[in-house]
Design an enzyme around this catalytic site. Structure first.
Site, short mmCIF file in Angstrom:
data_model
loop_
_atom_site.label_atom_id
_atom_site.label_comp_id
_atom_site.label_asym_id
_atom_site.label_seq_id
_atom_site.Cartn_x
_atom_site.Cartn_y
_atom_site.Cartn_z
N PHE A 155 0.84 -1.19 0.00
CA PHE A 155 0.00 0.00 0.00
C PHE A 155 0.88 1.25 0.00
CE2 PHE A 155 -2.40 -3.39 2.09
CZ PHE A 155 -3.59 -3.38 1.37
N LYS A 210 -6.41 -5.28 -1.62
CA LYS A 210 -5.66 -4.27 -2.37
C LYS A 210 -6.50 -3.67 -3.49
CE LYS A 210 -2.47 -1.70 -4.04
NZ LYS A 210 -1.16 -2.08 -4.49
N TYR A 257 -10.55 15.77 -3.21
CA TYR A 257 -10.08 16.96 -3.92
C TYR A 257 -10.31 16.79 -5.42
CZ TYR A 257 -7.88 18.42 0.42
OH TYR A 257 -7.67 18.80 1.71
N CYS A 266 -1.15 2.34 -10.36
CA CYS A 266 -2.06 1.50 -9.57
C CYS A 266 -3.54 1.69 -9.90
CB CYS A 266 -1.83 1.77 -8.08
SG CYS A 266 -0.23 1.21 -7.47
N LYS A 327 1.57 12.66 -10.29
CA LYS A 327 1.43 13.27 -8.98
C LYS A 327 2.79 13.83 -8.56
CE LYS A 327 1.59 10.63 -5.30
NZ LYS A 327 1.29 9.63 -4.27
#
Length: 437
Positions: A155, A210, A257, A266, A327
């Site tokens: 994770f 997951k 957001y 992912c 990101k």
């Protein structure tokens, strides 16, 4: 304790390095000889804040070693982690060829009880295939060597992976035997000092956790993007709406957001894979289909805002892009919004100037010289007819707007991450558009 980790990609290298940092003797294995040679020479193939220093230190102190040959270290390890890639197949399902190749090599060479732990993100039911592949190889050898398989999904958030590994919300471990549970407990015992939870489950549940977690996060993002788009139409302020619903403890304020779409290695892959798993069992994941559709539409939203502003007359316009990675704190451009936007701008006949603090080389590797690579964020906006912010890097948060305004042909800013204050931007004389506003 001695372990091996197969695969020196993002998950494998971060996991192996963090285990070594906690005193475990780790051998990282990869079939890519060039990558292993580079790691031995202190060259880190991925960008992750703080990782290079940890790799160098643990390799220097002999807790972290690298090899291309899994069989060479199997005699000395108790646990083997499989962290190889599971890229999406043509139909969106996870490609398990590398996972099963590790299982076969494991079965061909083990001589004593060892656990093979799948750390890669794999569909529910993969452990059965892994177990069958191992047993098939043992049968070929005519030996009866005990082994266990387990599932230990990762994770890790890119850009914060070391912190996530060393101080996780939880560790999920799927096992089939008490012996495997005891050995995995022993491995994670040093981390228990941080008072986090180890959640032991059956293996199918661990495999599902997951996918379910990533799909839920993707759902929250797409939901908020849908709400933001509606807010824009009805005149509501999406930031006020976000704060209002986030104050409800049943909802919380994380992943609410609005933005120009999620990407990375992912969420897109896992949403697709979970839908394919459902299809195999005759079930349709209707919510996730909508999540994916909303996200794909959202990636073109900034282009549509730009096109609307210029009345479709974009040919010959110079467009600046701040941010290329999906990101901040990573150079990963997999499924990034920037790739969609660049393609749309090129098809519209625009000249594109881009800047990203770390993803410039990755962008050049992917698309070559079809865009101009700026020296810095201010160089990117020189003579630009619009600035599109795609990645919310910290250095983009408080730019010198006076410099930006003087440098641009038209001081149009389209904020894909809603990091600027609309009233302040307009007081500065900038033409400002954002998500949901």
């Amino acid at each position: 304790m001695n372990i091996a980790i197969v695969g020196t990609g993002y998950v494998g290298l971060v996991s192996g390095t963090c285990f070594a940092e906690m005193g475990v003797n780790v051998t990282c294995v990869d079939v890519n000889e060039e990558k292993i040679s580079s790691l031995k020479n202190g060259q880190i193939p991925i960008y992750e804040p703080g990782l290079d220093e940890m790799v160098l230190r643990n390799h220097r102190e002999s807790r972290l070693n690298f090899t291309t040959d899994l069989s060479s270290c199997l005699d000395n390890v108790e646990i083997v982690f499989s962290a190889v890639g599971t890229p999406p197949d043509e139909d969106g399902s996870a490609d398990l060829q590398y996972v099963l190749a590790v299982a076969r090599t494991f079965g061909q060479h083990i001589k004593k009880y060892t656990i093979l732990v799948t750390k890669s993100t794999v569909p529910v039911g993969t452990a059965k295939k892994v177990k069958a592949a191992i047993q098939e190889e043992l049968n070929k050898r005519g030996v009866n060597i005990p082994f266990d398989v387990a599932s230990n999904p990762e994770f890790l958030k890119e850009g914060a992976a070391i912190k996530d590994f060393m101080s996780p919300d939880r560790v999920v471990v799927g096992v089939e035997s008490e012996k495997a549970k005891e050995l995995m407990t022993k491995l994670y015992r040093p981390f228990l000092l941080n008072n986090f939870r180890v959640i032991f489950t059956d293996i199918p549940s661990a495999e599902m956790i997951k996918y379910a977690a990533n799909s839920m996060l993707a759902t929250r993002i797409s939901f908020m993007n849908d709400i933001a788009n509606l807010c824009e139409l009805v005149g509501a302020d999406v930031n006020m709406v976000r704060k209002g619903i986030g104050a409800d403890t049943r909802i919380g304020n994380k992943f609410l957001y609005p933005g120009c779409g999620y990407g990375g290695s992912c969420f897109p892959k896992d949403v697709k894979a979970l839908m394919k798993t459902a299809e195999k069992y005759g079930y349709e994941m209707r919510v996730l289909k909508a999540v994916e559709a909303v996200n794909e539409r959202q990636k073109s939203l900034l282009f549509r805002k730009l096109e609307r502003y210029y009345g479709g007359a974009l040919k010959g316009k110079t467009i600046a892009l701040w941010g290329l990675a999906f990101k901040p704190e990573t150079d990963d451009m997999r499924e990034s919004t920037s790739l969609v936007v660049i393609d749309l701008l090129l098809n519209a006949g625009c000249k594109i100037r881009v800047y990203d603090p770390v993803a410039m080389d990755e962008c050049h590797r992917r698309i070559g010289s079809v865009v101009e690579y700026a020296a810095d964020m201010y160089d990117a906006v020189l003579n630009a007819d619009a600035l599109l912010l795609l990645t919310e890097w910290k250095q983009f948060r408080l730019p010198s707007w006076g410099v930006v305004k003087k440098s641009m042909n038209r001081s149009l800013v389209i904020d894909g991450r809603n990091i600027y204050d609309a009233q302040e931007m307009r007081l500065l004389g900038l033409i400002y558009h954002c998500i949901g506003g």
